[in-house]
Design a protein around this motif. Structure first.
Motif, mmCIF file in Angstrom:
data_model
loop_
_atom_site.group_PDB
_atom_site.id
_atom_site.type_symbol
_atom_site.label_atom_id
_atom_site.label_comp_id
_atom_site.label_asym_id
_atom_site.label_seq_id
_atom_site.Cartn_x
_atom_site.Cartn_y
_atom_site.Cartn_z
ATOM 1 N N PRO A 71 -105.705 22.830 103.473
ATOM 2 C CA PRO A 71 -105.248 21.975 104.031
ATOM 3 C C PRO A 71 -105.798 20.143 104.071
ATOM 4 C CG PRO A 71 -105.394 23.478 104.326
ATOM 5 C CD PRO A 71 -105.848 23.960 103.615
ATOM 6 N N ALA A 72 -105.096 19.440 103.803
ATOM 7 C CA ALA A 72 -105.141 17.823 104.002
ATOM 8 C C ALA A 72 -105.343 17.675 105.624
ATOM 9 C CB ALA A 72 -104.833 16.533 103.493
ATOM 10 N N ARG A 73 -106.910 17.735 106.162
ATOM 11 C CA ARG A 73 -106.614 17.431 107.824
ATOM 12 C C ARG A 73 -106.976 15.356 107.964
ATOM 13 N NH1 ARG A 73 -110.627 19.847 111.457
ATOM 14 N NH2 ARG A 73 -110.249 19.500 113.783
ATOM 15 N N GLY A 74 -105.666 15.232 109.211
ATOM 16 C CA GLY A 74 -106.054 14.021 109.696
ATOM 17 C C GLY A 74 -105.322 12.927 108.932
ATOM 18 N N VAL A 75 -104.143 13.325 108.270
ATOM 19 C CA VAL A 75 -103.233 12.669 107.762
ATOM 20 C C VAL A 75 -102.381 11.772 108.792
ATOM 21 C CG1 VAL A 75 -102.192 11.646 106.031
ATOM 22 C CG2 VAL A 75 -103.443 12.865 105.465
ATOM 23 N N ALA A 76 -102.296 10.259 108.843
ATOM 24 C CA ALA A 76 -101.580 9.759 110.154
ATOM 25 C C ALA A 76 -99.817 10.110 109.048
ATOM 26 C CB ALA A 76 -101.844 8.503 109.987
ATOM 27 N N VAL A 77 -98.969 10.459 109.663
ATOM 28 C CA VAL A 77 -97.700 10.829 109.610
ATOM 29 C C VAL A 77 -96.741 9.874 110.334
ATOM 30 C CG1 VAL A 77 -95.776 12.716 108.495
ATOM 31 C CG2 VAL A 77 -98.044 13.034 108.526
ATOM 32 N N ARG A 78 -95.811 9.417 109.800
ATOM 33 C CA ARG A 78 -94.635 8.917 110.500
ATOM 34 C C ARG A 78 -93.092 8.840 110.169
ATOM 35 N NH1 ARG A 78 -98.021 5.205 108.560
ATOM 36 N NH2 ARG A 78 -96.095 4.051 107.453
ATOM 37 N N LEU A 79 -92.695 9.031 110.936
ATOM 38 C CA LEU A 79 -91.445 9.966 111.493
ATOM 39 C C LEU A 79 -89.876 9.165 111.898
ATOM 40 C CD1 LEU A 79 -89.407 12.615 111.024
ATOM 41 C CD2 LEU A 79 -89.449 13.058 113.361
ATOM 42 N N ALA A 80 -88.758 8.271 111.334
ATOM 43 C CA ALA A 80 -87.881 7.976 111.512
ATOM 44 C C ALA A 80 -86.264 8.437 111.202
ATOM 45 C CB ALA A 80 -88.274 6.193 110.279
ATOM 46 N N ALA A 81 -85.859 8.200 111.434
ATOM 47 C CA ALA A 81 -84.073 8.351 111.491
ATOM 48 C C ALA A 81 -82.574 7.287 111.308
ATOM 49 C CB ALA A 81 -84.243 9.370 112.654
ATOM 50 N N ARG A 82 -82.002 8.135 110.754
ATOM 51 C CA ARG A 82 -80.550 6.896 110.698
ATOM 52 C C ARG A 82 -79.699 7.952 111.027
ATOM 53 N NH1 ARG A 82 -81.218 4.289 105.037
ATOM 54 N NH2 ARG A 82 -80.073 5.802 103.999
ATOM 55 N N ALA A 83 -78.297 7.391 111.841
ATOM 56 C CA ALA A 83 -77.138 8.329 111.867
ATOM 57 C C ALA A 83 -75.985 7.462 110.559
ATOM 58 C CB ALA A 83 -77.169 7.722 113.460
ATOM 59 N N GLY A 84 -76.055 7.759 109.518
ATOM 60 C CA GLY A 84 -75.595 6.746 108.433
ATOM 61 C C GLY A 84 -76.362 6.382 107.178
ATOM 62 N N ARG A 85 -75.994 6.555 106.025
ATOM 63 C CA ARG A 85 -77.050 5.666 104.615
ATOM 64 C C ARG A 85 -76.881 3.830 105.285
ATOM 65 N NH1 ARG A 85 -73.090 8.079 100.598
ATOM 66 N NH2 ARG A 85 -71.348 6.456 100.936
ATOM 67 N N ASP A 86 -76.308 3.428 105.715
ATOM 68 C CA ASP A 86 -75.896 2.398 105.832
ATOM 69 C C ASP A 86 -76.383 1.975 107.120
ATOM 70 O OD1 ASP A 86 -75.340 1.886 103.160
ATOM 71 O OD2 ASP A 86 -72.528 2.229 104.365
ATOM 72 N N ALA A 87 -77.073 2.825 108.535
ATOM 73 C CA ALA A 87 -77.340 2.335 109.558
ATOM 74 C C ALA A 87 -78.934 2.354 109.072
ATOM 75 C CB ALA A 87 -77.563 4.038 110.314
ATOM 76 N N PRO A 88 -79.307 0.829 110.477
ATOM 77 C CA PRO A 88 -80.768 0.674 110.233
ATOM 78 C C PRO A 88 -81.682 1.912 110.531
ATOM 79 C CG PRO A 88 -79.936 -0.113 112.544
ATOM 80 C CD PRO A 88 -78.419 0.672 111.254
ATOM 81 N N TRP A 89 -83.464 2.518 109.867
ATOM 82 C CA TRP A 89 -83.867 3.136 110.060
ATOM 83 C C TRP A 89 -84.763 2.857 111.741
ATOM 84 C CZ3 TRP A 89 -84.207 7.484 107.388
ATOM 85 C CH2 TRP A 89 -84.240 7.289 106.125
ATOM 86 N N GLN A 90 -84.516 3.719 112.683
ATOM 87 C CA GLN A 90 -85.106 4.073 113.959
ATOM 88 C C GLN A 90 -86.443 4.765 114.170
ATOM 89 O OE1 GLN A 90 -82.669 6.374 116.724
ATOM 90 N NE2 GLN A 90 -84.253 6.141 118.278
ATOM 91 N N PRO A 91 -87.710 4.285 113.765
ATOM 92 C CA PRO A 91 -88.752 5.096 114.169
ATOM 93 C C PRO A 91 -89.297 5.252 115.546
ATOM 94 C CG PRO A 91 -89.596 2.125 113.867
ATOM 95 C CD PRO A 91 -88.002 2.229 114.233
ATOM 96 N N LEU A 92 -89.117 6.589 115.115
ATOM 97 C CA LEU A 92 -89.665 7.630 116.234
ATOM 98 C C LEU A 92 -90.866 8.255 116.849
ATOM 99 C CD1 LEU A 92 -86.666 10.563 114.814
ATOM 100 C CD2 LEU A 92 -86.077 8.829 116.347
ATOM 101 N N GLY A 93 -91.750 7.718 116.407
ATOM 102 C CA GLY A 93 -92.769 7.664 116.637
ATOM 103 C C GLY A 93 -93.545 8.941 115.355
ATOM 104 N N GLY A 94 -95.222 9.863 115.505
ATOM 105 C CA GLY A 94 -95.656 10.176 114.432
ATOM 106 C C GLY A 94 -96.739 10.670 115.485
ATOM 107 N N SER A 95 -97.538 11.600 113.811
ATOM 108 C CA SER A 95 -99.053 12.414 114.355
ATOM 109 C C SER A 95 -99.441 12.956 113.695
ATOM 110 C CB SER A 95 -98.024 13.578 114.007
ATOM 111 O OG SER A 95 -99.053 14.809 114.500
ATOM 112 N N ALA A 96 -100.220 13.319 113.297
ATOM 113 C CA ALA A 96 -101.688 13.316 111.982
ATOM 114 C C ALA A 96 -101.616 14.485 112.199
ATOM 115 C CB ALA A 96 -102.663 13.007 112.901
ATOM 116 N N THR A 97 -101.896 15.306 110.877
ATOM 117 C CA THR A 97 -102.093 16.968 110.606
ATOM 118 C C THR A 97 -103.520 17.077 111.102
ATOM 119 O OG1 THR A 97 -103.423 15.491 108.113
ATOM 120 C CG2 THR A 97 -101.223 16.525 107.905
#
Length: 154
Positions: free
Chosen positions: A34-60
């Protein structure tokens, strides 16, 4: 099951879930660990033309898993996972042991002698995928210094 218990197909009231959920993990295939300590950010959008909304993140963690990614907002149709692989790959390259067998194998290949310039080839990996409300999406990243792949896991 009692009405106060959560189910995999809905909320605690038994109604269908209105959001999707996401999990991920990273396996470093160059060392089979496993790869430990890799930062991961999550973003989402509602529809393919909608802007991305950053939701936060974590690390492995030590198992390469992110167990605390933020929940997706209602109406999410697309998700983006951004893996910050550069620091991990730099660290793993410094700690890898180059054996004489590896050097001999490299010398026998037609690849350029300087292919490993020390620079990280994939400083980040971005994975974008579509989601459906009520579904869970586990998206593993198989990573090595010169390639990666992803898939929808279970």
């Amino acid at each position: 099951m009692s009405s106060g218990t959560s189910t995999s197909t809905g909320t605690s009231t038994g109604t269908p879930a209105t959001t999707a959920s996401v999990s991920t993990h990273i396996l470093d295939t160059s060392v089979g660990r496993p790869a430990r300590g890799v930062a991961v950010r999550l973003a989402a959008r509602a529809g393919r033309d909608a802007p991305w909304q950053p939701l936060g993140g974590s690390a492995t963690d030590a198992d390469g898993r992110c167990k605390d990614l933020p929940a997706l907002p209602e109406g999410t149709t697309h998700v983006r996972l951004d893996f910050d692989t550069e620091a991990y790959l730099e660290t793993s390259a410094k700690t890898s042991v180059k054996t004489s067998a590896k050097k001999q194998a490299d010398a026998q290949q037609d690849a350029p002698a300087n292919r490993d310039s020390g620079a990280v080839f994939f400083p980040e990996v971005t994975v974008t995928f579509a989601v459906t409300a009520g579904e869970h999406y586990h998206v593993p990243l198989l990573l090595n210094p010169f390639g990666y792949s992803v898939y929808r896991g279970s």
